[in-house]
Design an enzyme around this catalytic site. Structure first.
Site, PDB file in Angstrom:
ATOM      1  N   LYS A 112       0.819  -1.211   0.000  1.00 58.31           N
ATOM      2  CA  LYS A 112       0.000   0.000   0.000  1.00 58.31           C
ATOM      3  C   LYS A 112       0.853   1.262   0.000  1.00 58.31           C
ATOM      4  CE  LYS A 112      -4.434  -1.623   1.735  1.00 58.31           C
ATOM      5  NZ  LYS A 112      -5.547  -1.463   2.660  1.00 58.31           N
ATOM      6  N   LYS A 195      -5.270  -9.317  -6.190  1.00 53.60           N
ATOM      7  CA  LYS A 195      -6.557  -9.496  -5.519  1.00 53.60           C
ATOM      8  C   LYS A 195      -7.489  -8.340  -5.863  1.00 53.60           C
ATOM      9  CE  LYS A 195      -6.721  -7.197  -1.016  1.00 53.60           C
ATOM     10  NZ  LYS A 195      -8.125  -6.851  -0.823  1.00 53.60           N
ATOM     11  N   LYS A 198     -10.735  -2.783  -2.796  1.00 55.45           N
ATOM     12  CA  LYS A 198     -11.485  -1.530  -2.792  1.00 55.45           C
ATOM     13  C   LYS A 198     -10.585  -0.384  -3.194  1.00 55.45           C
ATOM     14  CE  LYS A 198     -14.129  -2.415   1.361  1.00 55.45           C
ATOM     15  NZ  LYS A 198     -13.067  -2.482   2.376  1.00 55.45           N
TER      16      LYS A 198
HETATM   17  P1  ATP Z   1      -8.691  -2.006   0.979  1.00 57.22           P
HETATM   18  O1  ATP Z   1      -8.198  -2.073  -0.437  1.00 57.22           O
HETATM   19  O2  ATP Z   1      -9.169  -0.640   1.414  1.00 57.22           O
HETATM   20  O3  ATP Z   1      -7.747  -2.656   1.959  1.00 57.22           O
HETATM   21  P2  ATP Z   1     -10.186  -4.419   0.789  1.00 57.22           P
HETATM   22  O4  ATP Z   1     -10.899  -4.644  -0.480  1.00 57.22           O
HETATM   23  O5  ATP Z   1      -8.902  -5.138   1.010  1.00 57.22           O
HETATM   24  O6  ATP Z   1     -10.024  -2.862   0.957  1.00 57.22           O
HETATM   25  P3  ATP Z   1     -10.885  -4.733   3.554  1.00 57.22           P
HETATM   26  O7  ATP Z   1     -11.934  -3.912   4.213  1.00 57.22           O
HETATM   27  O8  ATP Z   1      -9.449  -4.394   3.806  1.00 57.22           O
HETATM   28  O9  ATP Z   1     -11.183  -4.726   1.978  1.00 57.22           O
HETATM   29  O10 ATP Z   1     -11.103  -6.254   3.920  1.00 57.22           O
HETATM   30  C1  ATP Z   1     -12.337  -6.779   4.414  1.00 57.22           C
HETATM   31  C2  ATP Z   1     -12.296  -8.295   4.335  1.00 57.22           C
HETATM   32  O11 ATP Z   1     -12.376  -8.714   2.963  1.00 57.22           O
HETATM   33  C3  ATP Z   1     -10.995  -8.902   4.872  1.00 57.22           C
HETATM   34  O12 ATP Z   1     -11.330 -10.071   5.598  1.00 57.22           O
HETATM   35  C4  ATP Z   1     -10.215  -9.258   3.646  1.00 57.22           C
HETATM   36  O13 ATP Z   1      -9.322 -10.331   3.857  1.00 57.22           O
HETATM   37  C5  ATP Z   1     -11.335  -9.639   2.692  1.00 57.22           C
HETATM   38  N1  ATP Z   1     -10.940  -9.479   1.299  1.00 57.22           N
HETATM   39  C6  ATP Z   1     -10.560  -8.307   0.722  1.00 57.22           C
HETATM   40  N2  ATP Z   1     -10.285  -8.495  -0.576  1.00 57.22           N
HETATM   41  C7  ATP Z   1     -10.488  -9.824  -0.824  1.00 57.22           C
HETATM   42  C8  ATP Z   1     -10.377 -10.638  -1.986  1.00 57.22           C
HETATM   43  N3  ATP Z   1     -10.001 -10.109  -3.142  1.00 57.22           N
HETATM   44  N4  ATP Z   1     -10.671 -11.951  -1.883  1.00 57.22           N
HETATM   45  C9  ATP Z   1     -11.056 -12.490  -0.705  1.00 57.22           C
HETATM   46  N5  ATP Z   1     -11.186 -11.771   0.424  1.00 57.22           N
HETATM   47  C10 ATP Z   1     -10.908 -10.453   0.384  1.00 57.22           C
HETATM   48 MG    MG Z   2      -7.709  -4.649   2.686  1.00 57.07          MG
END
Ligand code: ATP
Ligand code: MG
Length: 332
Positions: A112, A195, A198
């Site tokens: 990040k 992956k 968001k």
């Molecule tokens: P950011 O990019 O802001 O970190 P994020 O998409 O990673 O957002 P988080 O809020 O950090 O979302 O994560 C929430 C949950 O979703 C966590 O348990 C994380 O492991 C899961 N998660 C996030 N992205 C994935 C993915 N691509 N596949 C499976 N699980 C995911």
């Molecule tokens: Mg995340």
């Protein structure tokens, strides 16, 4: 009943399929036979650049999506992290038993911070896994349902719990990650080696649960695959197709092998068209439910107030024990 804790960041207007299939779906399933604590982690969301107005809106949207997904606020304690000050208080304590080198090894920080450039990365982003450890340990959680990207942070959490217990006497339960292998890493539709995220996926790479269903269908149809035409599950060589099969299987309950048979000799076009329909069927009612919950802000806020009160009954007890172990003079 065993305890479960998990959190999600209000860093976007919508959750995506990675969040849902990798984490939130398990949250819903686990509330049946666990004492569950689920939170929207707003303290984590301010570790990256953001707009205060958007954060407030996204926090309520996150809660509405959790309710729409099936989190039952009667059975599960649903709350916002900043309403429960003991998370941050324990975070400070844990920071004082974390090595600087240990924290520096967290790959998510490296990823990040690399994106925004070194000057944009904050100390908060650096220490966020320590606050996350506090989120978990303050509840004495047994299980933490998360996606694969959180495995390293769970390891750190266990290390810190063990270290504290060793130095100050048994205080924390060691939590286990709860990671469902099949859906632990949903990939970006445009870059299937990364992956879905968001904060870093391109709009075309991410399927949001709250997008216009027509937009989601289009994104599925234009997902990157490869130059072949066989719908087979081969994550090494056909990561794009494997990802779509994973999503298809998770949403319908059909086995991947069944899907391979169903689409044998039919090419990617048919397969993507059908998956687009499956996705539309899922997101259409989800979106309606979420918007309905969002319509009643007073009700949402009342759910959060009740959740925070229930959460604090647990966190105050843990923090009092921790402060005592640390040698702090008891307060009033
Ligand atoms: P950011 O990019 O802001 O970190 P994020 O998409 O990673 O957002 P988080 O809020 O950090 O979302 O994560 C929430 C949950 O979703 C966590 O348990 C994380 O492991 C899961 N998660 C996030 N992205 C994935 C993915 N691509 N596949 C499976 N699980 C995911
Ligand atoms: Mg995340």
């Amino acid at each position: 009943r065993p305890r479960v804790l998990s959190g999600i960041q209000p860093t976007a207007d919508s959750f995506h399929f990675g969040n849902y299939l990798g984490a939130v779906r398990q949250w819903v399933a686990l509330q049946d036979d666990h004492e569950a604590f689920y939170c929207v982690v707003d303290l984590h969301a301010i570790t990256v650049e953001y707009e205060p107005k958007a954060l407030r809106e996204r926090t309520r949207r996150s809660v509405a999506q959790l309710l729409a997904a099936g989190i039952d606020p009667e059975r599960s304690t649903l709350f916002v992290q900043s309403h429960v000050p003991e998370h941050a208080q324990l975070g400070w304590v844990l920071g004082c038993i974390t090595g600087f080198g240990e924290a520096s090894r967290m790959t998510q920080f490296k990823d990040k911070s690399a994106k925004g450039g070194a000057d944009r990365a904050t100390v908060g982003l650096f220490t966020y896994p320590i606050l996350q450890a506090a989120d978990i340990l303050i509840y004495q959680a047994d299980r933490v349902p998360v996606g694969e990207d959180q495995r390293q942070h769970l390891e750190l959490t266990r290390d810190l719990a063990g270290r504290f217990n060793h130095r100050f006497g048994k205080t924390f339960r060691l939590p286990e990650p709860y990671i469902v292998k099949e859906t632990a890493k949903i990939a970006d539709l445009q870059d299937p080696t990364a992956k879905m995220s968001k904060s870093s996926s391109s709009p075309a790479g991410i399927i949001d649960l709250l997008d216009d269903p027509k937009v989601s269908a289009k994104k599925i149809r234009s997902a990157v695959t490869d130059s072949g035409r066989d719908v087979i599950f081969d994550p090494e060589n056909k990561a794009g197709v494997a990802n779509l099969l994973t999503i298809y299987s998770a949403l319908t309950g059909k086995k991947i092998s069944e899907l391979e048979d169903e689409y044998a000799g039919r090419g990617y076009g048919d397969f993507k068209k059908d998956l687009a329909e499956v996705v539309v069927e899922f997101v259409t009612p989800f979106r309606e439910k979420t918007l309905a919950y969002l319509d009643d802000k007073a009700q949402l806020d009342a759910i959060l107030a009740a959740g925070a009160e229930r959460a604090r009954a647990v966190t105050e007890r843990t923090l009092t024990r921790v402060y005592d172990r640390l040698g702090f003079v008891p307060g009033a």
